[in-house]
Design a protein around this motif. Structure first.
Motif, short mmCIF file in Angstrom:
data_model
loop_
_atom_site.label_atom_id
_atom_site.label_comp_id
_atom_site.label_asym_id
_atom_site.label_seq_id
_atom_site.Cartn_x
_atom_site.Cartn_y
_atom_site.Cartn_z
N GLU A 136 -4.20 -3.49 13.10
CA GLU A 136 -4.90 -3.90 11.88
C GLU A 136 -4.55 -2.98 10.72
OE1 GLU A 136 -9.10 -4.05 12.61
OE2 GLU A 136 -8.92 -5.82 13.89
N ASP A 137 -4.26 -1.72 11.04
CA ASP A 137 -4.05 -0.72 10.00
C ASP A 137 -2.59 -0.29 9.94
OD1 ASP A 137 -6.90 -0.11 9.14
OD2 ASP A 137 -7.02 0.09 11.32
N ILE A 138 -2.03 -0.37 8.75
CA ILE A 138 -0.66 0.05 8.50
C ILE A 138 -0.70 1.12 7.42
CG2 ILE A 138 1.64 -0.65 7.73
CD1 ILE A 138 0.90 -3.51 8.70
N PHE A 139 -0.01 2.21 7.70
CA PHE A 139 0.03 3.34 6.78
C PHE A 139 1.45 3.60 6.29
CE2 PHE A 139 -3.75 4.02 9.30
CZ PHE A 139 -4.68 4.44 8.36
N ILE A 140 1.53 4.10 5.08
CA ILE A 140 2.79 4.56 4.50
C ILE A 140 2.49 5.92 3.88
CG2 ILE A 140 4.62 4.13 2.82
CD1 ILE A 140 3.91 1.14 2.97
N TYR A 141 3.38 6.87 4.11
CA TYR A 141 3.21 8.23 3.59
C TYR A 141 4.34 8.50 2.61
CZ TYR A 141 0.26 8.17 7.64
OH TYR A 141 -0.69 7.80 8.55
N VAL A 142 3.97 8.82 1.36
CA VAL A 142 4.96 9.05 0.31
C VAL A 142 4.90 10.52 -0.10
CG1 VAL A 142 5.68 8.43 -2.03
CG2 VAL A 142 4.76 6.67 -0.49
N SER A 143 6.05 11.14 -0.09
CA SER A 143 6.14 12.55 -0.50
C SER A 143 5.90 12.67 -2.00
CB SER A 143 7.52 13.11 -0.16
OG SER A 143 7.73 13.06 1.22
N ASN A 144 5.30 13.78 -2.38
CA ASN A 144 5.00 14.01 -3.79
C ASN A 144 6.28 13.98 -4.62
OD1 ASN A 144 5.71 17.07 -4.71
ND2 ASN A 144 5.26 17.01 -2.52
#
Length: 186
Positions: A136-144
């Motif tokens: 149900e949960d999808i995450f994306i991590y973006v570097s500063n």
């Protein structure tokens, strides 16, 4: 320019080793908050451990003739994978299922950006991630400092939820009932 998109098996991941290392250098060049954190990040320290800890992996490359010019890597992992010595990536209690989806790495070589390749890779990645009933949960991590990527994902319907490591990483999460989520569910 005729692009060819290919799903690559985990056994052939080495074909993106140089490109993954290029992504780490690119992220470091954009970073305004502790860019030195990228000094130890590479194919061997990011891609391989991520693939090994995942329950499922998806890697798609795009070629211009025989040259790889971009890739996307996604995985399905137990949510506890994201609570480790490096950081706690999200509030564990906010995820009701055992597994989460993550768009983990996404890179397109300079000179190929802005031609729609990113949108194709993103849509294929989302189709794969949302094909799992257990997710149900999808995450994306973006570097500063990578404001273009942040805007890209927000334009695709993901919302910024918080930052971790004093702003080093911005966390984005899917919004329930997004069209790509419902259309691609098996």
């Amino acid at each position: 320019m005729t692009m060819r998109y290919e799903v690559i098996s985990p056994e052939k991941v080495e074909c993106i080793q140089d490109m993954c290392n290029e992504l780490m250098r690119f992220q470091q060049s954009k970073a305004t908050i502790t860019p030195e954190r990228f000094d130890g990040m590479s194919f061997e320290t990011r891609m391989i451990p991520s693939m090994e800890s995942a329950v499922e992996n998806y890697l798609m490359i795009v070629r211009d003739k025989e040259n790889i010019v971009g890739y996307v890597y996604c995985n399905i992992s137990e949510k506890e994978v994201y609570d480790n010595d490096f950081a706690t990536f999200f509030d564990m209690a906010s995820v009701s299922k055992e597994h989460v989806g993550c768009l983990s790495q996404f890179y397109i070589k300079e000179g190929y950006r802005g031609a729609g390749i990113g949108s194709v890779l993103f849509e294929k990645a989302m189709a794969w991630l949302t094909s799992f009933d257990t997710i149900e949960d999808i995450f994306i991590y973006v570097s500063n400092g990578n404001d273009d990527a942040l805007q890209f994902y927000q334009n695709k319907g993901f919302q910024v939820t918080h930052q971790i490591l004093d702003g080093f990483i911005t966390v984005l999460r899917n919004v329930p009932n997004l069209s790509f989520h419902e259309e691609n569910r098996k």
